[in-house]
Design an enzyme around this catalytic site. Structure first.
Site, PDB file in Angstrom:
ATOM      1  CG  HIS A  16     104.420   0.432 150.330  1.00  0.00           C
ATOM      2  ND1 HIS A  16     104.595   0.447 151.817  1.00  0.00           N
ATOM      3  CD2 HIS A  16     103.705  -0.545 149.795  1.00  0.00           C
ATOM      4  CE1 HIS A  16     104.179  -0.744 152.131  1.00  0.00           C
ATOM      5  NE2 HIS A  16     103.647  -1.602 151.078  1.00  0.00           N
ATOM      6  CE  LYS A  40     100.890  -7.778 156.402  1.00  0.00           C
ATOM      7  NZ  LYS A  40     101.398  -6.929 155.502  1.00  0.00           N
ATOM      8  NE  ARG A  90     107.338  -7.744 148.255  1.00  0.00           N
ATOM      9  CZ  ARG A  90     107.242  -7.857 149.585  1.00  0.00           C
ATOM     10  NH1 ARG A  90     107.898  -7.190 150.456  1.00  0.00           N
ATOM     11  NH2 ARG A  90     106.195  -8.920 149.868  1.00  0.00           N
ATOM     12  CB  SER A 128     105.107  -3.251 156.000  1.00  0.00           C
ATOM     13  OG  SER A 128     104.784  -2.042 155.089  1.00  0.00           O
TER      14      SER A 128
END
Length: 165
Positions: A16, A40, A90, A128
């Site tokens: 990040h 989440k 990614r 994360s």
């Protein structure tokens, strides 16, 4: 031109941070928007995330951090009078996910553009969620997060352990 980098950032990873630094070199102003991901369970509160990110970006004069309790990114864009959403990709799975979100945002406001930035290869494996899983089982996350965030995570773990005792 102002750009917004939205995310849950729970916690901010080196990946990040790399996107934030690179974005700050492209855009006049970058606003890191700490958003709520309803799918989440958060480790940190929104205020804690803002403080942790602020510490990580303190040397970047054209970057600021805001917290958005619950709203659509597109509504935030209107409030901030911003036209660029920054997202990181990614892998192919990220690309498909981000493409769908970008198309939905374009449906909601055709004047807002999404810029997809490829993750630096040395951080492309970091998420994360994976990082928190490694941390949960005492794995070494030193290369995945800024040191002050690792310290905050250790403190958070200690607080949870103390409450359970």
């Amino acid at each position: 031109m102002n750009a917004v980098f939205p995310g849950s950032f729970d916690p901010l990873t080196n990946g990040h941070l790399d996107i934030i630094v690179r974005s700050s070199q492209i855009f006049d102003k970058v606003i890191v928007a700490v958003m709520t991901n309803t799918k989440k369970k958060s480790l940190f509160t929104a205020n804690e995330k803002v403080d942790l990110i602020s510490e990580a970006i303190f040397s970047l004069a054209n970057v600021e951090v805001v917290s958005v309790e619950s709203d659509l990114t597109i509504n935030l864009m209107h409030q901030l009078d911003a036209k660029i959403i920054i997202r990181s990709v990614r892998n192919n799975r990220d690309f498909e996910y981000e493409k769908d979100i970008a198309l939905m945002n374009k449906e909601l406001d055709e004047t807002v553009e999404t810029v997809l930035m490829l993750a630096n290869p040395k951080y492309a494996h970091i998420s994360s969620s994976l990082m928190k899983e490694i941390f949960k089982f005492d794995g070494d996350i030193s290369n995945m997060v800024p040191n002050h965030i690792k310290v905050a995570m250790l403190k958070k773990r200690h607080e949870v352990t103390s409450r359970e005792d």
